[in-house]
Design a protein around this motif. Structure first.
Motif, PDB file in Angstrom:
ATOM      1  N   MET A 145      10.191   1.258  -7.412  1.00  0.00           N
ATOM      2  CA  MET A 145      10.109  -0.138  -6.978  1.00  0.00           C
ATOM      3  C   MET A 145       8.938  -0.832  -7.682  1.00  0.00           C
ATOM      4  SD  MET A 145       9.478  -1.687  -3.113  1.00  0.00           S
ATOM      5  CE  MET A 145      11.095  -1.222  -2.479  1.00  0.00           C
ATOM      6  N   TYR A 146       9.210  -2.006  -8.256  1.00  0.00           N
ATOM      7  CA  TYR A 146       8.153  -2.765  -8.913  1.00  0.00           C
ATOM      8  C   TYR A 146       7.204  -3.362  -7.862  1.00  0.00           C
ATOM      9  CZ  TYR A 146      11.012  -2.479 -13.132  1.00  0.00           C
ATOM     10  OH  TYR A 146      11.729  -2.023 -14.195  1.00  0.00           O
ATOM     11  N   GLN A 147       5.970  -3.702  -8.300  1.00  0.00           N
ATOM     12  CA  GLN A 147       4.991  -4.228  -7.358  1.00  0.00           C
ATOM     13  C   GLN A 147       5.487  -5.510  -6.691  1.00  0.00           C
ATOM     14  OE1 GLN A 147       1.263  -5.996  -8.698  1.00  0.00           O
ATOM     15  NE2 GLN A 147       0.148  -4.962  -7.051  1.00  0.00           N
ATOM     16  N   GLU A 148       6.107  -6.405  -7.468  1.00  0.00           N
ATOM     17  CA  GLU A 148       6.581  -7.666  -6.892  1.00  0.00           C
ATOM     18  C   GLU A 148       7.575  -7.418  -5.760  1.00  0.00           C
ATOM     19  OE1 GLU A 148       5.380 -10.527  -7.468  1.00  0.00           O
ATOM     20  OE2 GLU A 148       4.111 -10.011  -9.183  1.00  0.00           O
ATOM     21  N   GLU A 149       8.457  -6.457  -5.953  1.00  0.00           N
ATOM     22  CA  GLU A 149       9.427  -6.123  -4.904  1.00  0.00           C
ATOM     23  C   GLU A 149       8.718  -5.543  -3.691  1.00  0.00           C
ATOM     24  OE1 GLU A 149      13.424  -4.797  -7.216  1.00  0.00           O
ATOM     25  OE2 GLU A 149      11.690  -3.487  -7.496  1.00  0.00           O
ATOM     26  N   ARG A 150       7.717  -4.729  -3.936  1.00  0.00           N
ATOM     27  CA  ARG A 150       6.968  -4.094  -2.841  1.00  0.00           C
ATOM     28  C   ARG A 150       6.187  -5.148  -2.044  1.00  0.00           C
ATOM     29  NH1 ARG A 150       5.020  -0.430  -5.847  1.00  0.00           N
ATOM     30  NH2 ARG A 150       2.903  -1.259  -6.080  1.00  0.00           N
ATOM     31  N   LEU A 151       5.607  -6.106  -2.732  1.00  0.00           N
ATOM     32  CA  LEU A 151       4.845  -7.155  -2.045  1.00  0.00           C
ATOM     33  C   LEU A 151       5.741  -7.972  -1.125  1.00  0.00           C
ATOM     34  CD1 LEU A 151       2.504  -8.485  -4.896  1.00  0.00           C
ATOM     35  CD2 LEU A 151       2.056  -6.699  -3.209  1.00  0.00           C
ATOM     36  N   LEU A 152       6.926  -8.283  -1.608  1.00  0.00           N
ATOM     37  CA  LEU A 152       7.880  -9.019  -0.764  1.00  0.00           C
ATOM     38  C   LEU A 152       8.277  -8.195   0.454  1.00  0.00           C
ATOM     39  CD1 LEU A 152      10.208 -10.616  -3.485  1.00  0.00           C
ATOM     40  CD2 LEU A 152       8.576 -11.812  -2.006  1.00  0.00           C
TER      41      LEU A 152
ATOM     42  N   ILE B 124      -2.521   0.736   5.854  1.00  0.00           N
ATOM     43  CA  ILE B 124      -2.448   1.418   4.557  1.00  0.00           C
ATOM     44  C   ILE B 124      -1.497   2.602   4.644  1.00  0.00           C
ATOM     45  CG2 ILE B 124      -3.767   2.834   2.938  1.00  0.00           C
ATOM     46  CD1 ILE B 124      -4.514   0.012   2.533  1.00  0.00           C
ATOM     47  N   GLU B 125      -1.599   3.362   5.733  1.00  0.00           N
ATOM     48  CA  GLU B 125      -0.742   4.549   5.909  1.00  0.00           C
ATOM     49  C   GLU B 125       0.735   4.173   5.946  1.00  0.00           C
ATOM     50  OE1 GLU B 125      -3.468   3.884   7.630  1.00  0.00           O
ATOM     51  OE2 GLU B 125      -4.771   5.505   6.902  1.00  0.00           O
ATOM     52  N   GLN B 126       1.050   3.062   6.599  1.00  0.00           N
ATOM     53  CA  GLN B 126       2.449   2.628   6.664  1.00  0.00           C
ATOM     54  C   GLN B 126       2.966   2.239   5.278  1.00  0.00           C
ATOM     55  OE1 GLN B 126       1.756  -0.279   9.798  1.00  0.00           O
ATOM     56  NE2 GLN B 126       3.298   0.738  11.082  1.00  0.00           N
ATOM     57  N   ILE B 127       2.132   1.559   4.491  1.00  0.00           N
ATOM     58  CA  ILE B 127       2.539   1.190   3.137  1.00  0.00           C
ATOM     59  C   ILE B 127       2.811   2.442   2.313  1.00  0.00           C
ATOM     60  CG2 ILE B 127       1.809   0.065   0.986  1.00  0.00           C
ATOM     61  CD1 ILE B 127       0.160  -1.867   2.711  1.00  0.00           C
ATOM     62  N   CYS B 128       1.924   3.421   2.405  1.00  0.00           N
ATOM     63  CA  CYS B 128       2.103   4.679   1.666  1.00  0.00           C
ATOM     64  C   CYS B 128       3.397   5.371   2.069  1.00  0.00           C
ATOM     65  CB  CYS B 128       0.916   5.613   1.925  1.00  0.00           C
ATOM     66  SG  CYS B 128      -0.652   5.027   1.259  1.00  0.00           S
ATOM     67  N   SER B 129       3.666   5.379   3.373  1.00  0.00           N
ATOM     68  CA  SER B 129       4.853   6.077   3.872  1.00  0.00           C
ATOM     69  C   SER B 129       6.137   5.326   3.535  1.00  0.00           C
ATOM     70  CB  SER B 129       4.737   6.262   5.390  1.00  0.00           C
ATOM     71  OG  SER B 129       5.917   6.818   5.932  1.00  0.00           O
ATOM     72  N   LEU B 130       6.118   4.004   3.715  1.00  0.00           N
ATOM     73  CA  LEU B 130       7.328   3.213   3.504  1.00  0.00           C
ATOM     74  C   LEU B 130       7.747   3.158   2.039  1.00  0.00           C
ATOM     75  CD1 LEU B 130       6.575   0.184   5.874  1.00  0.00           C
ATOM     76  CD2 LEU B 130       8.441   1.821   6.146  1.00  0.00           C
ATOM     77  N   PHE B 131       6.762   3.114   1.139  1.00  0.00           N
ATOM     78  CA  PHE B 131       7.074   2.884  -0.270  1.00  0.00           C
ATOM     79  C   PHE B 131       6.709   4.057  -1.180  1.00  0.00           C
ATOM     80  CE2 PHE B 131       5.935  -1.203   1.777  1.00  0.00           C
ATOM     81  CZ  PHE B 131       7.205  -1.769   1.798  1.00  0.00           C
ATOM     82  N   ASP B 132       6.258   5.169  -0.546  1.00  0.00           N
ATOM     83  CA  ASP B 132       5.940   6.381  -1.290  1.00  0.00           C
ATOM     84  C   ASP B 132       4.953   6.092  -2.425  1.00  0.00           C
ATOM     85  OD1 ASP B 132       5.995   9.058  -1.925  1.00  0.00           O
ATOM     86  OD2 ASP B 132       7.748   8.874  -3.246  1.00  0.00           O
TER      87      ASP B 132
END
Length: 258
Positions: free
Chosen positions: A1-8, A22-30
């Motif tokens: 996933m590109y950063q722009e897609e992840r930010l959205l 931070i932990e949720q971001i790591c888990s959701l987007f690996d």
């Protein structure tokens, strides 16, 4: 996933869940913690989030409080209905306080020419009521807030302490579990004193104010005797009012038909 897609995707998560770690971001987007932090830094730079310890929340946006004249020009049908209902509660011989809100102004506009005394810190309302020969007007003197057209300050509060009235009609920007709130502290201090001097406190608020909380709290819900609004509130608001023994008066379709 590109950063722009992840930010959205992060923003979509925040809209649904109010906050993200931070932990949720790591888990959701690996992704790694460093990557998650960079994402939050980028979103913060774009003013899309507010970073917190260990994560982020969405920023809080407050509606701009337009000038009094601007607000009078866009007085809604709801405010007129509320004002009409409020004016009907002022009887011959009453001594009442009207604050400087535009919803209370709608009450002043629809008050009949009856023998009563009105105390106000609103120069606009004093002007409107001056057309009624039978209405005795006590205009509180103080510092003029030019944009919002009300008088405030220690002289207003001190003068109010000399009056004891039957009813006070008070407008709000928000009414919630946290109490009755307003955008400007100096306005709120005057409203607080108005409430203290009245046997019955009547708050006028259209449905958009219910459940909202603004900057300065000038009253607890327990200080309010009656709320006049334009439509039946949601159950959560009804229960809240009931818990604090606030009576509710709702303008109905019959009022709309005039």
């Amino acid at each position: 996933m590109y950063q722009e897609e992840r930010l959205l995707a992060i923003l979509e998560f925040l809209k649904k869940n109010d906050r993200i770690s931070i932990e949720q971001i790591c888990s959701l987007f690996d992704v790694s913690r460093d990557t998650a932090r960079r994402d939050l830094v980028r979103l913060e730079e774009e003013k899309s989030i507010v970073r917190t310890r260990g994560g982020a929340i969405l920023p809080t946006f407050h509606d701009e409080i337009k000038s009094y004249t601007s607000r009078l020009n866009i007085v809604s049908e709801e405010k007129k209905i509320i004002g009409k209902k409020a004016a009907s509660l002022i009887y011959p011989g009453d001594r009442v306080i009207l604050d400087a809100s535009t919803t209370v102004h709608a009450c002043a506009e629809q008050l009949e020419n009856i023998d009563c005394t009105v105390i106000t810190n609103s120069i606009n309302q004093a002007d409107v009521l001056s057309a009624h020969p039978k209405v005795n007007i006590q205009l509180l003197g103080g510092t003029l807030e030019k944009e919002h057209r009300y008088l405030y300050g220690s002289s207003v509060v001190d003068k109010l302490s000399e009056y004891y009235v039957d009813k006070a009609f008070i407008g709000v920007v928000g009414i919630s579990q946290k109490g009755a709130t307003i955008a400007h502290e100096e306005d709120g201090i005057v409203k607080r004193k108005m409430i203290q001097q009245a046997k019955q406190v009547i708050v006028l608020a259209d449905h958009t104010k219910l459940g909202n909380t603004e900057y300065f709290k000038f009253a607890e819900l327990a200080d309010i005797d009656l709320l006049i609004t334009d439509k039946t509130p949601p159950k959560a608001i009804m229960d809240l009012l009931s818990n604090y023994n606030v009576e509710l008066l709702t303008a109905d379709q019959e009022d709309r038909r005039g």
